[in-house]
Design an enzyme around this catalytic site. Structure first.
Site, mmCIF file in Angstrom:
data_model
loop_
_atom_site.group_PDB
_atom_site.id
_atom_site.type_symbol
_atom_site.label_atom_id
_atom_site.label_comp_id
_atom_site.label_asym_id
_atom_site.label_seq_id
_atom_site.Cartn_x
_atom_site.Cartn_y
_atom_site.Cartn_z
ATOM 1 N N LYS A 124 0.797 -1.274 -0.107
ATOM 2 C CA LYS A 124 0.117 0.301 0.088
ATOM 3 C C LYS A 124 0.934 1.424 -0.076
ATOM 4 O O LYS A 124 0.605 2.251 -0.895
ATOM 5 C CB LYS A 124 -0.865 0.021 1.239
ATOM 6 C CG LYS A 124 -2.087 -1.071 1.007
ATOM 7 C CD LYS A 124 -2.911 -1.218 2.419
ATOM 8 C CE LYS A 124 -3.850 -2.363 2.018
ATOM 9 N NZ LYS A 124 -4.698 -2.870 3.334
ATOM 10 N N GLN A 156 -4.348 -1.557 9.792
ATOM 11 C CA GLN A 156 -4.292 -2.881 8.974
ATOM 12 C C GLN A 156 -4.991 -3.965 10.050
ATOM 13 O O GLN A 156 -4.669 -3.992 11.258
ATOM 14 C CB GLN A 156 -2.788 -2.978 8.644
ATOM 15 C CG GLN A 156 -2.819 -4.659 8.016
ATOM 16 C CD GLN A 156 -3.392 -4.365 6.496
ATOM 17 O OE1 GLN A 156 -3.499 -3.243 5.853
ATOM 18 N NE2 GLN A 156 -3.807 -5.591 5.944
ATOM 19 N N ASP A 209 -10.592 3.479 4.675
ATOM 20 C CA ASP A 209 -11.023 2.042 4.586
ATOM 21 C C ASP A 209 -12.446 1.546 4.782
ATOM 22 O O ASP A 209 -12.874 0.542 4.213
ATOM 23 C CB ASP A 209 -10.272 1.396 5.688
ATOM 24 C CG ASP A 209 -9.385 0.045 5.411
ATOM 25 O OD1 ASP A 209 -9.028 -0.080 4.011
ATOM 26 O OD2 ASP A 209 -8.439 -0.422 6.156
HETATM 27 N N1 GUN Z 1 -6.921 -6.858 6.130
HETATM 28 C C1 GUN Z 1 -7.538 -7.575 5.160
HETATM 29 N N2 GUN Z 1 -8.032 -6.811 4.123
HETATM 30 C C2 GUN Z 1 -7.948 -5.582 4.561
HETATM 31 C C3 GUN Z 1 -8.341 -4.188 3.978
HETATM 32 O O1 GUN Z 1 -8.990 -4.157 2.979
HETATM 33 N N3 GUN Z 1 -8.173 -3.221 5.193
HETATM 34 C C4 GUN Z 1 -7.645 -3.356 6.183
HETATM 35 N N4 GUN Z 1 -7.221 -2.170 6.928
HETATM 36 N N5 GUN Z 1 -7.071 -4.469 6.597
HETATM 37 C C5 GUN Z 1 -7.300 -5.590 5.803
#
Ligand code: GUN
Length: 290
Positions: A53, A97, A120
């Site tokens: 990311k 995350q 998110d």
């Molecule tokens: N863990 C797995 N997929 C995601 C996501 O799209 N965003 C976040 N923050 N954590 C994740």
């Protein structure tokens, strides 16, 4: 029949290119779009995802600010960090995350992300808006949004379609199902207690598989011409690879490609879309501050 392959990698690259142009305009006006990443603990997959990311942020001109806490960080530590980022004017989006370590109250942490920075889309109010007719949340969760974008860009008719979503997770299955309802599809959610999953799949014009079980969906579960979106990323042994391992989805791709009308590959389908939608959300959050 051989299905059309839905190229998530190319579609995500197009979206990133648009985000890059938007970010350049903001920068030219003196505003640097910023994303704060929060990583708690040492889950290797989470470290890899956050690294990806941040690399993509750099590519499109979004500044990323990384924050890491140890696995034994307390609830107060995590909340204090999120609350600091919430008031930091350089930070337009906050990404926590998931999963968080088990002793951390995930809901309390996601609640602490201000709606204006919830790129998110996991704040309970943004998730709640998905479940209400005519209500639009500020941000849509990234992977579910990416799934809908792939369906749109592959020319799949969602209105009036029968859709089966495999899995009911907070991150993918449930929000995807709600977004499909919003697109006027008739939606069935299958999960571990569903008794007739193969039969339900055979009637589906659209299948979204998000259960985390390697090649679970068989070729003979698929209605000829259906669109298949495979969210699964499962590592299996493969002696023919140098690494001895290979990534496969939740769908038996080799069999499904012979029956479906369109299908996403793994890798190169949904995966790149998650990050593209995150960047798009971050640009939107920053644009509101311009
Ligand atoms: N863990 C797995 N997929 C995601 C996501 O799209 N965003 C976040 N923050 N954590 C994740």
């Amino acid at each position: 029949m051989t299905a059309k392959i839905i190229d998530g990698k190319a579609i995500a690259a197009d979206i990133r290119s648009d985000v890059g142009e938007g970010a350049a305009k903001l920068r030219a006006g003196g505003l640097v779009p910023g994303l704060a990443t929060v990583l708690v603990g040492d889950d290797p997959a989470s470290h890899k995802y956050v690294g990806m990311k941040r690399r993509m942020c750099a590519e499109v001109g979004i500044e990323s600010y990384h924050n890491e806490l140890p696995a034994d960080a307390t609830q107060e530590d995590v909340l204090a960090l999120v609350e600091r980022l919430a008031t930091d004017p350089a930070v337009h989006g906050i990404l926590v995350q998931l999963p968080l370590p088990k002793h951390i109250d995930e809901e309390a942490v996601l609640n602490a992300v201000p709606l204006s920075k919830d790129v998110d889309g996991f704040h309970p109010l943004n998730i709640g808006a998905l479940a209400m007719k005519g209500r639009e949340g500020d941000f849509i969760p990234c992977t579910p949004h990416g799934v809908i974008e792939l369906l749109k860009r592959s020319g799949t008719e969602m209105s009036g379609a029968s859709a089966v979503v495999l899995g009911r997770s907070n991150i993918v299955g449930m929000p995807v199902a709600l977004l499909l309802v919003d697109q006027n599809a008739t939606v069935t959610i299958c999960h571990s207690r569903t008794k007739n999953t193969p039969e339900l799949c055979r009637n589906a014009d659209i299948i979204v598989a998000a259960i985390g079980r390697a090649r679970f969906v068989r070729g003979d579960w698929i209605k000829p011409g259906a669109t298949i979106i495979d969210v699964g990323t499962n590592v299996i042994d493969d002696a023919t690879r140098k690494s001895g391992k290979r990534l496969v989805g939740d769908v038996d791709f080799d069999a499904a490609v012979e029956v479906a009308g369109a299908i996403t590959p793994v890798p190169g389908g949904v995966g790149p879309m998650t990050i593209a939608m995150l960047l798009q959300n971050t640009l939107r959050a920053a644009s509101r501050c311009a």
